[in-house]
Write a protein that holds these residues in place. Structure first.
Motif, mmCIF file in Angstrom:
data_model
loop_
_atom_site.group_PDB
_atom_site.id
_atom_site.type_symbol
_atom_site.label_atom_id
_atom_site.label_comp_id
_atom_site.label_asym_id
_atom_site.label_seq_id
_atom_site.Cartn_x
_atom_site.Cartn_y
_atom_site.Cartn_z
ATOM 1 N N ASP A 156 -17.731 -3.056 -1.974
ATOM 2 C CA ASP A 156 -17.637 -1.612 -2.182
ATOM 3 C C ASP A 156 -18.973 -0.947 -1.877
ATOM 4 O O ASP A 156 -19.024 0.092 -1.204
ATOM 5 C CB ASP A 156 -17.234 -1.306 -3.623
ATOM 6 C CG ASP A 156 -15.800 -1.695 -3.922
ATOM 7 O OD1 ASP A 156 -14.972 -1.631 -3.003
ATOM 8 O OD2 ASP A 156 -15.512 -2.066 -5.068
ATOM 9 N N ARG A 417 -8.798 -4.547 -7.341
ATOM 10 C CA ARG A 417 -7.979 -3.339 -7.202
ATOM 11 C C ARG A 417 -8.600 -2.384 -6.193
ATOM 12 O O ARG A 417 -9.712 -2.603 -5.691
ATOM 13 C CB ARG A 417 -7.811 -2.660 -8.553
ATOM 14 C CG ARG A 417 -9.085 -2.199 -9.229
ATOM 15 C CD ARG A 417 -8.784 -1.650 -10.608
ATOM 16 N NE ARG A 417 -9.977 -1.354 -11.380
ATOM 17 C CZ ARG A 417 -10.272 -0.144 -11.846
ATOM 18 N NH1 ARG A 417 -9.471 0.876 -11.599
ATOM 19 N NH2 ARG A 417 -11.371 0.047 -12.564
ATOM 20 N N GLU A 418 -7.874 -1.301 -5.903
ATOM 21 C CA GLU A 418 -8.333 -0.339 -4.902
ATOM 22 C C GLU A 418 -9.620 0.329 -5.371
ATOM 23 O O GLU A 418 -9.699 0.847 -6.484
ATOM 24 C CB GLU A 418 -7.258 0.720 -4.654
ATOM 25 C CG GLU A 418 -7.635 1.677 -3.527
ATOM 26 C CD GLU A 418 -6.594 2.748 -3.313
ATOM 27 O OE1 GLU A 418 -6.135 2.912 -2.165
ATOM 28 O OE2 GLU A 418 -6.239 3.429 -4.296
ATOM 29 N N SER A 419 -10.606 0.317 -4.509
ATOM 30 C CA SER A 419 -11.904 0.898 -4.846
ATOM 31 C C SER A 419 -12.525 1.471 -3.581
ATOM 32 O O SER A 419 -11.819 1.797 -2.626
ATOM 33 C CB SER A 419 -12.802 -0.159 -5.503
ATOM 34 O OG SER A 419 -12.838 -1.343 -4.723
ATOM 35 N N GLU A 422 -11.604 -0.121 -0.028
ATOM 36 C CA GLU A 422 -10.256 0.152 0.487
ATOM 37 C C GLU A 422 -10.092 1.616 0.874
ATOM 38 O O GLU A 422 -9.485 1.938 1.912
ATOM 39 C CB GLU A 422 -9.216 -0.227 -0.569
ATOM 40 C CG GLU A 422 -9.047 -1.730 -0.796
ATOM 41 C CD GLU A 422 -10.123 -2.352 -1.647
ATOM 42 O OE1 GLU A 422 -10.203 -3.594 -1.720
ATOM 43 O OE2 GLU A 422 -10.902 -1.569 -2.258
ATOM 44 N N LYS A 423 -10.635 2.527 0.076
ATOM 45 C CA LYS A 423 -10.473 3.954 0.378
ATOM 46 C C LYS A 423 -11.235 4.361 1.638
ATOM 47 O O LYS A 423 -10.725 5.130 2.461
ATOM 48 C CB LYS A 423 -10.939 4.790 -0.814
ATOM 49 C CG LYS A 423 -10.002 4.705 -2.008
ATOM 50 C CD LYS A 423 -10.421 5.663 -3.116
ATOM 51 C CE LYS A 423 -9.427 5.645 -4.273
ATOM 52 N NZ LYS A 423 -9.807 6.590 -5.341
#
Length: 515
Positions: A156, A417-419, A422-423
């Motif tokens: 991330d 999870r989406e963080s 991914e975004k």
């Protein structure tokens, strides 16, 4: 007694027992002494004492010896004799409730935290960044906060750094200029961090502090042991991780005031690593945490070889002290002995400076806070023996203890999870598609000009470009060009000479002399 734990008893026949009052357990403490003087056994005995009072414990285990808390000790003559000397009643080998943790997830449950929880200040310390580079890192954190991008793990943060670098011009008006050199330094630091194995620490499920403050079914405090034999070999990671944990306790626990006993006792072994080459801002943060976390019901006990390893502002906050032997072989050692002696409340019957150098293994100078928070007179003390095993347990025994842990199902499996990663990847996909050249329809897709049923008209073929002349020439063309160049050169030279003669003649009147 229910409100205090036994540390030991004075070595003199008329000496009294030395107790640590539970209500002052959150006033912090110090366990110091040279290598091999018995600090680890003292630490083990204190862990047992707090657990018996129902106080959870967190302790870093650098050598693996604290793992013996999970197994019952042996009834050995020396231990029985010491128990009788200090007045320890009912000396019975005992198993204590232990949960093993490990940042790398090999010798205990994985202990994780997120990048956001770590924050830019501690992360900058971990990456050894300069002030300018730390400011850039803070900018990246601010951008992610403003745009709802969770920073959970290293990928991330890498994605956020790349995004900020690629959009530096558009982000400049709102966040300031971003130096590519600083971004590069941060990225190189992350690569080094991954090489140290820190990637396994950042992620989810993140540690829930409530899982450190548990009791077993009999009301004893759970002893949380961090396997730090490998972590200790990465001093920056070790000290920053433990400071992060202290900061999390300080920020998340509510104010508790003065309690009958602490909510948690935190033992920080090899504490000098926390302050070695630490920037001033970080030292100030440690001082703030140590000074204020007492009101959250947490006691912090620093374990180190030399009291001088700790800043004076921190040393002054430590009310309960156990000082093992120090060796005065060098001028610095002599200074440490003098400094340690001066920090105790004087005992007219004891020359503290001399006693520190004469203490035997398992013997220490002890001074704890008494009623009213007044420091007790320092006493030369025989430390009580542990009831659990002295020394490390076997890998099979550790595995068995871990299998019975109440938190294994919660932490042993990682979650992704989406963080931010991914975004940002989802945002970049449409932009990449817009920049890509349009694909030529294939026969299998239909819609081509050969498709009679298609409503799309067949594209008009573009005219074929004129044939490009060859870069090679024939022998006759080369010869002709050579002749032309030769003739042109001769004619040019002759014309030039005629013009020069005419010019000189006009200047000299035809005689060659200047008028």
């Amino acid at each position: 007694m229910d409100n205090q734990l036994l540390i030991g008893k004075g070595s003199a026949a008329d000496s009294a027992q030395q107790w640590l009052l539970a209500k002052y357990g959150n006033r912090h403490g110090l366990i110091a002494g040279a290598t091999g003087t018995g600090k680890t056994v003292t630490l083990q005995s204190l862990c047992e004492g707090f657990s018996d009072l129902g106080v959870p414990v967190f302790a870093a285990d650098i050598k693996g010896d604290l793992s013996g808390l999970a197994m019952a000790g042996e009834v050995k003559p020396k231990l029985v004799e010491r128990a009788a000397q200090v007045g320890l009643a009912n000396y019975v080998p005992t198993i204590y409730p232990v949960v093993f943790w490990d940042v790398f997830g090999t010798q205990g449950h994985p202990l994780r935290g997120t990048i956001s929880d770590m924050g830019p200040l501690l992360l900058a310390r971990l990456l050894n960044l300069s002030d300018v580079q730390e400011a850039v890192l803070q900018l990246v954190f601010k951008f992610c906060d403003d745009n709802g991008l969770l920073l959970l793990d290293l990928k991330d943060l890498k994605a956020a750094l790349n995004h900020v670098t690629e959009n530096a011009k558009t982000l400049g008006p709102d966040y300031g200029l971003v130096s590519k050199a600083s971004i590069g330094a941060i990225q190189r630091g992350l690569i080094a961090l991954e090489a140290d194995g820190a990637e396994s620490f950042f992620g989810e499920p993140a540690l829930d502090l409530e899982d450190l403050m548990r009791q077993d079914m009999t009301g004893r405090g759970v002893i949380n042991i961090l396997a730090a034999d490998l972590l200790y070999q990465k001093p920056a990671l070790y000290s920053t991780f433990l400071l992060w944990l202290l900061s999390e306790l300080f920020e998340r626990l509510p104010e508790a005031g003065d309690l009958d006993k602490p909510k948690l006792v935190f033992f920080f072994d090899e504490a000098h690593l926390l302050f070695t080459d630490a920037p001033k801002a970080l030292v100030q943060k440690v001082e703030q945490v140590v000074r204020l976390i007492r009101s959250k019901g947490v006691g912090v006990y620093f374990v180190t070889q030399n009291p001088l390893d700790l800043p004076d502002a921190v040393l002054g906050q430590l009310g309960n002290r156990v000082q093992h032997a120090l060796r005065a072989f060098t001028p610095r050692d002599q200074k440490a002995v003098k400094a340690a002696a001066e920090t105790f409340r004087a005992n007219p019957k004891l020359d503290v400076s001399e006693a520190i150098q004469q203490l035997g293994v398992g013997e220490a100078l002890v001074s704890c806070l008494g009623e009213g928070g007044i420091p007790g007179v320092v006493e030369r003390t025989l430390i009580r023996p542990p009831r659990s095993r002295i020394g490390a347990i076997t890998p099979d025994e550790r595995k068995m203890v871990r299998s019975r842990s109440p938190v294994g199902a919660k932490y042993d499996t990682a979650v992704d999870r989406e963080s931010a990663y991914e975004k940002l990847a989802a945002r970049a996909a449409p932009a990449a598609a817009d920049q890509a050249p349009a694909a030529t329809p294939s026969a299998s897709q239909g819609g081509g000009w050969w498709d009679a049923g298609s409503a799309t008209p067949a594209p008009t073929p573009s005219p074929r470009p004129a044939a490009r002349p060859s870069n090679r020439e024939t022998v006759f063309e080369a010869a002709a060009k050579s002749v032309v160049r030769s003739v042109g050169s001769q004619v040019g030279r002759e014309v030039g000479r005629q013009l020069l003669r005419g010019l000189l003649g006009s200047l000299t009147g035809g005689t060659g002399r200047r008028r």
